[in-house]
Design an enzyme around this catalytic site. Structure first.
Site, PDB file in Angstrom:
ATOM      1  N   SER A  33       8.923 -11.064 -37.819  1.00  0.00           N
ATOM      2  CA  SER A  33       7.272 -11.870 -38.133  1.00  0.00           C
ATOM      3  C   SER A  33       6.458 -11.486 -39.707  1.00  0.00           C
ATOM      4  CB  SER A  33       5.915 -11.215 -36.824  1.00  0.00           C
ATOM      5  OG  SER A  33       5.653 -11.811 -35.924  1.00  0.00           O
TER       6      SER A  33
ATOM      7  N   TYR B  76      -2.273 -12.132 -30.616  1.00  0.00           N
ATOM      8  CA  TYR B  76      -1.505 -12.173 -30.834  1.00  0.00           C
ATOM      9  C   TYR B  76      -0.309 -13.709 -30.764  1.00  0.00           C
ATOM     10  CZ  TYR B  76       2.282 -11.480 -34.365  1.00  0.00           C
ATOM     11  OH  TYR B  76       3.581 -11.476 -35.713  1.00  0.00           O
ATOM     12  N   SER B  77       0.258 -14.454 -30.948  1.00  0.00           N
ATOM     13  CA  SER B  77       0.749 -15.491 -30.503  1.00  0.00           C
ATOM     14  C   SER B  77       2.212 -15.601 -31.472  1.00  0.00           C
ATOM     15  CB  SER B  77       0.193 -16.532 -29.434  1.00  0.00           C
ATOM     16  OG  SER B  77       0.581 -17.260 -29.701  1.00  0.00           O
ATOM     17  N   ASN B  78       3.128 -15.579 -30.936  1.00  0.00           N
ATOM     18  CA  ASN B  78       3.684 -16.545 -32.247  1.00  0.00           C
ATOM     19  C   ASN B  78       3.735 -17.932 -32.441  1.00  0.00           C
ATOM     20  OD1 ASN B  78       5.838 -14.168 -32.792  1.00  0.00           O
ATOM     21  ND2 ASN B  78       6.247 -14.388 -31.116  1.00  0.00           N
TER      22      ASN B  78
ATOM     23  N   GLY C 144       7.892  -6.736 -38.265  1.00  0.00           N
ATOM     24  CA  GLY C 144       7.857  -7.813 -38.062  1.00  0.00           C
ATOM     25  C   GLY C 144       9.481  -6.909 -36.882  1.00  0.00           C
TER      26      GLY C 144
END
Length: 448
Positions: free
Chosen positions: A143, A252-254, A388
């Protein structure tokens, strides 16, 4: 990229399976930013190999045998006088290994990223050969990719090509889905700012039960080389109901950064990774950072990345990184990470107004900015950075507000077993000369 709460994690095995040839090679691979390619392996008890003791590497200082190189990390040496942080950093890395990481390493740079560099390591890069992690090793940064994506988005804002209040649906390539079916999500209600600070409410596609099993669960071995398109992954996310109304809370979201990669493509006419190379990697000389697309192979040199699937430790070094895309596909080195964050925090990529925006955590109640987050250390120092993780790799970078001191550390598994022990690495580096008091920051923001 976080594959599962709070960070994606896997641990590794011993004998890599054959790796298929990559379909798209990374465009930039000259040296300092890369890492783990996932590979199946046979399980072996963790105690079968004893990691060597941690070591701190130094280069002779001024007045001795040779001067520090311009980019010290490139030759694996360290320049700086004996520093009180040395012992603390090595001890902190030892704790990460004791927590279960096969190996850990950190790189500290001072003075804007070009000198006074110190590299330290504990454990091993490869459980089979026993070799240590090297300062030039490539690894998957997960990330931390998001910070580079956010930087390009804010550059486009500064150029007047979009605004933070624009609807995400207004800046997508043709054919990209904008709405889910039934009670799914709707990108027309989501703004660019909400994507950047994870307040969009969009479902995290890596949390989809079927996809999660394939990406990091029992189906990993059979699906590690599956290719995914951003549109396909976005469709998976949009078909889930939103986790919250847009703008109401941090989640939180990819998926958010998957969409931002598509926004960059629509606005510029170029893939997001091409814009990052042009705007960030080339100007900053980050020759060891790459965006592999569907190529499962890490550039040399690299160690192994390990994931735990059930009760087995699996070598997760090679995998198809299209599962992560703009949310976390980047490969890099510790040195490239330090140079990037030193330049970013030092104001070399963004104008003052956009620098204020990327640090602004108002929309999340002090949890997350627009691709960066702050960490308050026990000695009173606040540092800025990102972390990340992706199968077999966890990395975190943090720097002072002016970018004059930056620390990156990594382990070759994920997620980070004890976030407080990760923060201890930062405390050892940033607080060595300062009195400490109060409680340490518990670690990076929670990732659903």
């Amino acid at each position: 990229m976080t594959m599962r709460p709070p960070h994606p994690a896997r641990a590794g095995g011993l004998r890599p399976a054959p790796r298929p040839a990559g379909r798209r090679r990374a465009a930039v691979r000259t040296g300092l930013l890369a890492a783990l390619a996932l590979t199946a392996c046979t399980a072996r008890p963790d105690a079968a190999l004893s990691p060597p003791a941690a070591v701190a590497h130094r280069q002779p200082t001024a007045g001795t045998t040779r001067p520090a190189p311009r980019h010290p990390a490139d030759d694996g040496t360290v320049s700086a006088p004996r520093d009180p942080a040395d012992g603390g950093a090595v001890s902190a890395l030892h704790r990460l290994v004791a927590d279960g990481a096969p190996g850990a390493a950190s790189l500290t740079t001072r003075g804007g990223g070009d000198f006074a560099t110190r590299f330290a390591t504990a454990g091993v890069a490869d459980l089979h050969s026993g070799r240590r992690i090297g300062p030039q090793d490539h690894f998957r940064a997960g990330s931390i990719t998001k910070t580079l994506v956010a930087t390009v988005i804010l550059q486009l804002v500064a150029e007047g090509r979009l605004t933070l209040h624009d609807s995400a649906a207004a800046h997508l390539p043709p054919g990209v889905p904008t709405r889910g079916k039934d009670n799914g999500s709707d990108l027309r209600r989501v703004t660019i700012r909400q994507l950047l600070d994870h307040t969009s409410g969009l479902f995290n596609y890596t949390a989809d039960p079927r996809l999660s099993r394939q990406l990091s669960g029992a189906g990993f071995g059979a699906h590690r080389y599956d290719s995914h398109t951003p549109g396909e992954l976005l469709r998976t996310a949009l078909d889930h109901p939103p986790v919250a109304a847009p703008g109401t809370r941090f989640a939180y979201s990819n998926t958010n950064y998957l969409v931002l990669g598509l926004v960059i493509e629509a606005v510029t006419g170029h893939p997001y990774d091409a814009e990052i190379r042009r705007r960030i990697l080339a100007p900053a000389g980050l020759g060891h950072t790459s965006f592999p697309g569907t190529d499962p192979v890490l550039p040399e040199p690299h160690g192994r990345g390990y994931a735990r699937i059930g009760h087995r430790r699996v070598d997760a070094t090679s995998l198809d990184p299209s599962r992560a895309g703009a949310a976390g596909e980047m490969i890099t080195t510790l040195g490239d990470l330090n140079r990037f964050f030193s330049a970013l925090l030092g104001g070399k990529f963004l104008a003052p107004r956009q620098m204020a925006e990327i640090r602004s955590e108002k929309g999340t109640g002090g949890t997350y900015g627009l691709g960066l987050y702050a960490t308050a250390l026990p000695c009173g120092v606040t540092v800025w950075g990102h972390d990340g993780d992706i199968n077999g790799s966890y990395t975190r970078t943090a720097g002072t507000a002016d970018g004059r001191q930056v620390v990156s550390y990594r382990i070759n598994t994920a997620p980070l077993p004890d976030p407080a022990h990760g923060t201890a690495v930062l405390t050892a580096e940033f607080c060595a000369r300062r009195p400490t008091g109060g409680r340490p920051d518990p670690g990076p923001p929670a990732r659903p």
